[in-house]
Design a protein around this motif. Structure first.
Motif, PDB file in Angstrom:
ATOM      1  N   LEU A   3     -28.059  22.296 -61.590  1.00  0.00           N
ATOM      2  CA  LEU A   3     -29.456  22.024 -61.103  1.00  0.00           C
ATOM      3  C   LEU A   3     -30.675  21.146 -62.231  1.00  0.00           C
ATOM      4  O   LEU A   3     -30.561  21.836 -63.390  1.00  0.00           O
ATOM      5  N   THR A  49     -35.590  23.036 -51.735  1.00  0.00           N
ATOM      6  CA  THR A  49     -34.836  23.055 -50.242  1.00  0.00           C
ATOM      7  C   THR A  49     -35.260  22.412 -49.193  1.00  0.00           C
ATOM      8  O   THR A  49     -35.264  22.541 -48.003  1.00  0.00           O
ATOM      9  N   VAL A  61     -28.873  18.054 -58.006  1.00  0.00           N
ATOM     10  CA  VAL A  61     -27.867  19.069 -57.909  1.00  0.00           C
ATOM     11  C   VAL A  61     -26.651  18.485 -58.151  1.00  0.00           C
ATOM     12  O   VAL A  61     -26.117  17.560 -57.344  1.00  0.00           O
ATOM     13  N   VAL A  79     -26.476  24.043 -51.646  1.00  0.00           N
ATOM     14  CA  VAL A  79     -27.640  24.748 -52.249  1.00  0.00           C
ATOM     15  C   VAL A  79     -27.649  25.764 -51.065  1.00  0.00           C
ATOM     16  O   VAL A  79     -27.890  25.491 -49.869  1.00  0.00           O
ATOM     17  N   HIS A  81     -30.120  29.482 -50.134  1.00  0.00           N
ATOM     18  CA  HIS A  81     -31.440  29.749 -50.579  1.00  0.00           C
ATOM     19  C   HIS A  81     -31.524  31.565 -49.851  1.00  0.00           C
ATOM     20  O   HIS A  81     -31.363  31.326 -48.378  1.00  0.00           O
ATOM     21  N   PRO A 149     -21.631  28.535 -52.126  1.00  0.00           N
ATOM     22  CA  PRO A 149     -22.597  27.371 -52.737  1.00  0.00           C
ATOM     23  C   PRO A 149     -22.343  27.287 -54.115  1.00  0.00           C
ATOM     24  O   PRO A 149     -21.736  27.968 -55.033  1.00  0.00           O
ATOM     25  N   LEU A 151     -24.839  26.567 -55.995  1.00  0.00           N
ATOM     26  CA  LEU A 151     -26.219  26.670 -56.424  1.00  0.00           C
ATOM     27  C   LEU A 151     -26.777  27.896 -55.661  1.00  0.00           C
ATOM     28  O   LEU A 151     -26.867  27.634 -54.365  1.00  0.00           O
ATOM     29  N   THR A 181     -20.821  29.263 -59.782  1.00  0.00           N
ATOM     30  CA  THR A 181     -22.188  29.131 -59.052  1.00  0.00           C
ATOM     31  C   THR A 181     -23.246  29.360 -60.096  1.00  0.00           C
ATOM     32  O   THR A 181     -23.295  30.331 -60.526  1.00  0.00           O
TER      33      THR A 181
END
Length: 238
Positions: A3, A49, A61, A79, A81, A149, A151, A181
Motif C-alpha cells: 500500500l 476503500t 495497492v 483490499v 476492510h 486479501p 491488504l 498480507t
C-alpha cells in the motif's frame, strides 16, 4: 510496496478531514495508525476503500492506482476492510457470514480462518448476533480474510472489548502478516497497537504528526506523554 498512499486529501462534502496524508504498508507488515478521536483515522480507511468518493492524491495497492476505482474493483484488487463496529449480519449464522466474505475469489474454504480463530469452529451454526463481542470481532476479521486479501484494513479492533480478548485477537495478526498480507491497523489504544506493529504513524488533525518503527514511537517522549499514559523521560540534572 503493498500500500502506498501519497498526499491523500479527503473529507465529507466541503469539510476536509485528511490533508495530504502519505503512508505505506509493505507486504507482510503490520502498520499501526494511531491518534486521538476525530483525527481522521477511520476516514482514511474509508477513503482507501472508496466509501468516500471525494478524494485526491494517490492510493496504490501492489502498484495499482485505486483513486477513481469502483468499490468492487478495490475488493478485486485484494483490499479487505474490517469496519469499526464489525458490521456483521447479526441474523445470519457464523458460517453464512464467513461465506459472504469469500465472494472474491469465490473462495469457500473455511479451513484457514477456522485454524486462525478456532473458537469460531464451534460457532458455525450459531447466529452471529448472539456471540460475545470478542467472538464477533474474530468473525469480522475471518470474514475479511475469506477473500484472501493482499491488504487488510482493521478499524478500532479493541472497541468495546476486554483487554484479554484484545490481546488474543492481536496475537493473530502476526499469523495473518506471516502469509504475506499487509495489515493497516487503526487503533485508539496506541500501546496495544505498537506492541504488535512493525511501524506506526500518528495522525493528528488529519495530518501525519509522527512516524517511525514501533520501538521508536514507543520511546518518543511526545508519544509517551500524549498517547501511552506515561510521562516523558526526564533529563538528568548535572
Amino acid at each position: 510496496m503493498m500500500l502506498e498512499i501519497d498526499r491523500l486529501t479527503a473529507g465529507y462534502g466541503r469539510v476536509r478531514v485528511l490533508h495530504e496524508v502519505s503512508l505505506s504498508v509493505d507486504e507482510g507488515e503490520i502498520v499501526a495508525l494511531v491518534g486521538p478521536n476525530g483525527a481522521g483515522k477511520s476516514t482514511l480507511l474509508r477513503a482507501v476503500t472508496a466509501m468516500i468518493p471525494d478524494r485526491s492524491g494517490s492510493v496504490r495497492v501492489a502498484g495499482r492506482e485505486l483513486i477513481g476505482a469502483a468499490v468492487e474493483d478495490i475488493a478485486a484488487a485484494g483490499v479487505a476492510h474490517v469496519p469499526e463496529g464489525r458490521r456483521l449480519f447479526p441474523g445470519l449464522t457464523v458460517r453464512d457470514n464467513l461465506r459472504l466474505g469469500g465472494w472474491v475469489p469465490r473462495n469457500g474454504d473455511l479451513g484457514p480462518v477456522l485454524e486462525l480463530f478456532p473458537r469460531l469452529a464451534d460457532r458455525l451454526g450459531q447466529v452471529a448476533g448472539s456471540m460475545s463481542g470478542g467472538e464477533q470481532q474474530m468473525c469480522a476479521i475471518a470474514r475479511a480474510l475469506m477473500g484472501r486479501p493482499r491488504l487488510l484494513l482493521i478499524d478500532e479492533l479493541s472497541l468495546g472489548l476486554a483487554p484479554l480478548v484484545v490481546d488474543e485477537i492481536l496475537e493473530r495478526l502476526a499469523g495473518i502478516a506471516g502469509t504475506g498480507t499487509g495489515v493497516l491497523l487503526v487503533e485508539q489504544d496506541a500501546g496495544a497497537a505498537l506492541e504488535v506493529a512493525d511501524r506506526g504513524y500518528v495522525l493528528e488533525l488529519g495530518r501525519i504528526g509522527l512516524s517511525g518503527t514501533a520501538a521508536e514511537l514507543a520511546a518518543d517522549p511526545r508519544m509517551r506523554s500524549a498517547y501511552l499514559g506515561g510521562d516523558p523521560p526526564q533529563t538528568p540534572v548535572s
